[in-house]
Design a protein around this motif. Sequence first.
Motif: not given
Length: 171
Positions: A86-104
Amino acid sequence: MTEFDKMRRGERFNSIDLDLRLRREAARLACAKYNAHPSKGNLRHITRLFASSTNTVIEPGFQCDYGTQIYLGERVYINFQCVFLDSAAITIGNDVLIGPGVHLYTVDHPREASQRASGVCVARPIVIGSGVWIGGGAKVLPGVSVGDNAIIGANAVVRRDVAENERYVGG
């Protein structure tokens, strides 16, 4: 202007700056405390870094660069072993499912080797809409927006914006 200020403004910044290194170390320590002993009480070590979060579930193995640029909506579920740079903003809305090992990944590096060696970076925000499901192992690259109710397939590398209700499996 500090390197942290430059980073937050979306300008080129020096990632090996001492202040930035100390901020990343503080975030690593917070993540390590939670990951070593996952509990609701220890989750606060991570969530207090965040710009915002409500009713969030984060499974162990979570890592972030700073945490200060992570904005989470309501009822976000982050599965095991996720990485948010997160060197820049990471904005995540409502009711979000993020699976294992996800990279942003918001941070990017110059293509010129000498510039990379100097520590110069640039970061672009990631926006994930509400109702999104991101499958395990997916990677979301800098500057990408994912529209509401989209589905990102497992192991996809998301290089472009994904429209609302779109199913993206890579490419």
